[in-house]
Design a protein around this motif. Structure first.
Motif, mmCIF file in Angstrom:
data_model
loop_
_atom_site.group_PDB
_atom_site.id
_atom_site.type_symbol
_atom_site.label_atom_id
_atom_site.label_comp_id
_atom_site.label_asym_id
_atom_site.label_seq_id
_atom_site.Cartn_x
_atom_site.Cartn_y
_atom_site.Cartn_z
ATOM 1 N N GLY A 86 2.037 26.488 -33.443
ATOM 2 C CA GLY A 86 0.729 26.391 -32.796
ATOM 3 C C GLY A 86 -0.441 26.435 -33.749
ATOM 4 O O GLY A 86 -1.580 26.661 -33.325
ATOM 5 N N ALA A 87 -0.214 26.189 -35.033
ATOM 6 C CA ALA A 87 -1.309 26.213 -36.007
ATOM 7 C C ALA A 87 -2.386 25.182 -35.687
ATOM 8 O O ALA A 87 -3.563 25.375 -36.015
ATOM 9 N N GLU A 88 -1.978 24.100 -35.023
ATOM 10 C CA GLU A 88 -2.953 23.053 -34.690
ATOM 11 C C GLU A 88 -4.041 23.577 -33.753
ATOM 12 O O GLU A 88 -5.172 23.065 -33.743
ATOM 13 N N ILE A 90 -5.483 26.469 -33.996
ATOM 14 C CA ILE A 90 -6.497 27.076 -34.866
ATOM 15 C C ILE A 90 -7.338 25.989 -35.516
ATOM 16 O O ILE A 90 -8.567 26.095 -35.599
ATOM 17 N N ASP A 91 -6.694 24.923 -35.983
ATOM 18 C CA ASP A 91 -7.442 23.796 -36.565
ATOM 19 C C ASP A 91 -8.457 23.243 -35.569
ATOM 20 O O ASP A 91 -9.613 22.985 -35.916
ATOM 21 N N GLN A 92 -8.022 23.049 -34.335
ATOM 22 C CA GLN A 92 -8.905 22.495 -33.312
ATOM 23 C C GLN A 92 -10.064 23.431 -33.007
ATOM 24 O O GLN A 92 -11.207 23.000 -32.831
ATOM 25 N N ALA A 93 -9.783 24.735 -32.952
ATOM 26 C CA ALA A 93 -10.841 25.703 -32.657
ATOM 27 C C ALA A 93 -11.863 25.760 -33.782
ATOM 28 O O ALA A 93 -13.077 25.787 -33.537
ATOM 29 N N LEU A 94 -11.399 25.753 -35.015
ATOM 30 C CA LEU A 94 -12.321 25.825 -36.150
ATOM 31 C C LEU A 94 -13.165 24.561 -36.269
ATOM 32 O O LEU A 94 -14.298 24.604 -36.750
ATOM 33 N N ALA A 95 -12.618 23.443 -35.831
ATOM 34 C CA ALA A 95 -13.352 22.180 -35.903
ATOM 35 C C ALA A 95 -14.602 22.202 -35.029
ATOM 36 O O ALA A 95 -15.537 21.416 -35.256
ATOM 37 N N GLN A 96 -14.648 23.103 -34.053
ATOM 38 C CA GLN A 96 -15.825 23.199 -33.195
ATOM 39 C C GLN A 96 -17.005 23.835 -33.922
ATOM 40 O O GLN A 96 -18.148 23.699 -33.483
ATOM 41 N N GLY A 97 -16.725 24.549 -35.006
ATOM 42 C CA GLY A 97 -17.790 25.112 -35.830
ATOM 43 C C GLY A 97 -18.493 26.333 -35.265
ATOM 44 O O GLY A 97 -19.547 26.724 -35.769
ATOM 45 N N LYS A 98 -17.924 26.950 -34.227
ATOM 46 C CA LYS A 98 -18.575 28.095 -33.600
ATOM 47 C C LYS A 98 -17.862 29.414 -33.882
ATOM 48 O O LYS A 98 -18.169 30.424 -33.263
ATOM 49 N N GLY A 99 -16.927 29.411 -34.785
ATOM 50 C CA GLY A 99 -16.177 30.619 -35.062
ATOM 51 C C GLY A 99 -14.986 30.749 -34.140
ATOM 52 O O GLY A 99 -14.897 30.081 -33.095
ATOM 53 N N ALA A 231 4.452 32.986 -36.849
ATOM 54 C CA ALA A 231 3.128 33.232 -36.279
ATOM 55 C C ALA A 231 2.954 32.282 -35.098
ATOM 56 O O ALA A 231 2.819 31.074 -35.280
ATOM 57 N N ARG A 232 2.996 32.839 -33.902
ATOM 58 C CA ARG A 232 2.934 32.024 -32.679
ATOM 59 C C ARG A 232 1.532 32.095 -32.082
ATOM 60 O O ARG A 232 1.068 33.167 -31.675
ATOM 61 N N VAL A 233 0.853 30.977 -32.035
ATOM 62 C CA VAL A 233 -0.521 30.879 -31.535
ATOM 63 C C VAL A 233 -0.490 30.260 -30.146
ATOM 64 O O VAL A 233 0.211 29.264 -29.923
#
Length: 299
Positions: A86-88, A90-99, A231-233
């Motif tokens: 599920g690392a993707e 985290i990538d998607q969330a960070l791409a939003q730029g809001k933390g 690490a399961r996201v």
């Protein structure tokens, strides 16, 4: 004690886990209070005793592996000891730029998740984790040295720490919390956890509402045979802007319940989740207003 931890940190993980399993069972056998709490918490979650029994050894393994995780040289990455599921997200969330606020219960190896995040994203998106400073000086030295890794910062459980987390999220960084930890009195609210009222932190919901950060849940599965960790996201429930502290805490508790039931054999059922909150003794002035507020609420 520090020397003992240093020596333990040099042992193979397989041996540490074996020793930890023995220690976990000894603790269970020698402490009637621990046994009663463990059994009561398992039953409260609607589980059969057999479903929670593996967590007895798992709790000991968690303690034993801590020396290896904390005192491993910062230059020694987890490498093949860790894989992602599920690392993707985290990538998607960070791409939003809001933390990104990422939550994990007292389940599996929660220490490894912060290190794993720091190793993978720390160069561009450091992670800040909330911690309560240890009371014993030697333990404070160990914790400060071990958690001060590249891409990994710590925030003390006080007003300055909360402001530090808010700044990190507003800068598009990552913050990690254990939301099933009982907060001090005045910094939480009473909402159900597995059907029983539990004093629950309101900090997680407030951070999301104040900063607009994305929210995910994570846990570090401990693989059998000391083969490492996964690490399961997973996605987390949305916390509406109009949520009250109570409704936000309830949403988060439900997300933690769902995660725990996926692997009840790795949850710390012996944790005193339903205890009365302690008084504020962390150097923070008691916040004004109704219970459920938290320091830094207006930062």
């Amino acid at each position: 004690m520090f020397l003992l931890m240093r020596l333990l940190s040099r042992l193979p993980l397989r041996l540490l886990h074996a020793l930890g399993a023995v220690a976990g069972w000894l603790t269970w056998l020698l402490s009637p209070t621990y046994r009663r709490r463990f059994a009561a918490n398992v039953a409260q979650a609607g589980l059969a005793p057999a479903q929670g029994r593996p967590a007895i050894a798992s709790a000991g393994r968690m303690i034993a592996e801590t020396a290896w995780l904390w005192l491993r040289p910062p230059t020694q990455p987890l490498g093949g000891m860790l894989r992602w599921d599920g690392a993707e997200l985290i990538d998607q969330a960070l791409a939003q730029g809001k933390g990104l606020l990422i939550l994990t219960p007292h389940m599996g190896c929660f220490e490894v998740t912060a290190q794993a995040i720091a190793e993978r994203w720390g160069d561009t998106h450091p992670i800040t984790v909330l911690y309560r400073p240890a009371r014993k000086p030697w333990m404070r030295d160990v914790v400060d040295a071990s958690r001060g890794r590249p891409g990994l910062a710590t925030a003390p459980a006080n007003l300055a720490g909360v402001r530090q987390m808010i700044r990190a999220l507003r800068q598009g960084q990552i913050v990690g919390l254990l939301p099933d930890q009982v907060p001090p009195e005045g910094l939480g609210t009473w909402v159900p956890f597995f059907g029983r009222e539990a004093y629950t932190m309101t900090l997680a919901g407030r951070l999301v509402q104040q900063t607009g950060a994305a929210l995910l849940v994570i846990w570090g599965e401990r693989l059998p045979g000391a083969r490492g960790y996964v690490a399961r996201v997973r996605p987390a429930p949305a916390i509406p802007a109009e949520s009250t502290p109570e409704s936000a805490a309830l949403l988060i508790n439900k997300a933690m319940e769902d995660l725990i039931l996926q692997a009840p054999g790795q949850y710390l059922w012996g944790y005193h989740r339903y205890k009365q909150p302690r008084g504020l003794d962390i150097g923070v002035a008691k916040p004004e207003g109704k219970p459920g507020s938290y320091p830094g609420g207006g930062a």
